[in-house]
Design a protein around this motif. Sequence first.
Motif, short mmCIF file in Angstrom:
data_model
loop_
_atom_site.label_atom_id
_atom_site.label_comp_id
_atom_site.label_asym_id
_atom_site.label_seq_id
_atom_site.Cartn_x
_atom_site.Cartn_y
_atom_site.Cartn_z
N VAL A 127 30.83 116.45 26.72
CA VAL A 127 31.99 117.03 26.03
C VAL A 127 32.64 115.96 25.17
O VAL A 127 32.36 114.77 25.31
N SER A 128 33.56 116.38 24.31
CA SER A 128 34.32 115.45 23.48
C SER A 128 35.15 114.51 24.35
O SER A 128 35.80 114.94 25.29
N GLU A 129 35.12 113.23 24.02
CA GLU A 129 35.90 112.24 24.77
C GLU A 129 37.40 112.54 24.70
O GLU A 129 38.12 112.38 25.68
N GLU A 130 37.86 112.98 23.53
CA GLU A 130 39.29 113.24 23.36
C GLU A 130 39.73 114.48 24.15
O GLU A 130 40.81 114.51 24.73
N GLU A 131 38.86 115.50 24.17
CA GLU A 131 39.17 116.70 24.94
C GLU A 131 39.23 116.36 26.43
O GLU A 131 40.12 116.82 27.16
N ALA A 132 38.29 115.53 26.87
CA ALA A 132 38.27 115.11 28.27
C ALA A 132 39.52 114.31 28.61
O ALA A 132 40.13 114.49 29.67
N PHE A 133 39.91 113.41 27.70
CA PHE A 133 41.11 112.60 27.91
C PHE A 133 42.34 113.48 28.11
O PHE A 133 43.13 113.28 29.05
N LEU A 134 42.51 114.49 27.25
CA LEU A 134 43.66 115.39 27.37
C LEU A 134 43.59 116.20 28.67
O LEU A 134 44.61 116.44 29.32
N GLY A 135 42.38 116.63 29.05
CA GLY A 135 42.22 117.36 30.31
C GLY A 135 42.66 116.52 31.49
O GLY A 135 43.39 117.00 32.38
#
Length: 282
Positions: A127-135
């Motif tokens: 998955v996108s690193e940024e999406e994971a970070f926000l999750g």
Amino acid sequence: MNRELEIMIMTASDLPTIPVVATKVMQLIESESATAEELAKIVASDPAVAARVLKISNSSFYGCQRQIQTLSHAIVVLGFATLKSLVVAASVKQVYQPYGLTEKMLWEHSFGAGLAARIIAKETRLVSEEEAFLGGLFHDIGKIIMNTMSSTQFQDAMQRCYNDGITFEEAERQVFPYTHAEVGGLVIKKWNFPDMLMHAVLNHHSFEFGEDVDPCQINLTCIVGLANMFCHKAGIGMREPNDELDLLQSVPAQRLCLNESRMDAILERFMEAYEKDKSFFN
């Protein structure tokens, strides 16, 4: 999802809101007409957020070789997607005020999970690193909201964790008619973040997926759930580490097909990054 809870969250006027600067940045980036100068101007309108964005952008978390000194430079070097998650992280810290011991521990745990999720996403490339970070950053936002809505009950649940040696999930079931994951998912929905993020927050403990669920949704939820477990294992934002937690046998590890050597390497990388970068996020 709990319908009564949904109505309560969606109509509540006294819940924390996502800061205006983060909302404006997300809207401008989604419009696809954004320029670095426009974005820098919006971020600069909130000096506290701007200062934190510059501070975080110079952490090893983002791996920049040279010191970033201006917002425009940060945006050019990091890119719009990274800027979005960085501004959200810098903004959402305000939701954790007033900053007592409970809020401090929740923030450390949330930031730790965001960092862990980003590292797991980078290593697995699912998955996108940024999406994971926000999750990871938002996975326990429900706890902050519950503490805001009914502090006495929330502190009761926390005391049960410490005194009875039970998990927060067990304690909250004794005190509340809903879970922090349900509250968090609804708050993410209220803040107009993508459905995928909302479902990742909602299911970061249960890992319940229907047969037709998008594989990306499953991967994101499992990465967020595993990031949470990393923090529990290491004791980040917790009273003490959970040495007995078996990461390898967890549902997320099995769903993400992580073997022992990969798991150990990712966990070690996370611990090094957390120790190096935690001061940048305070």
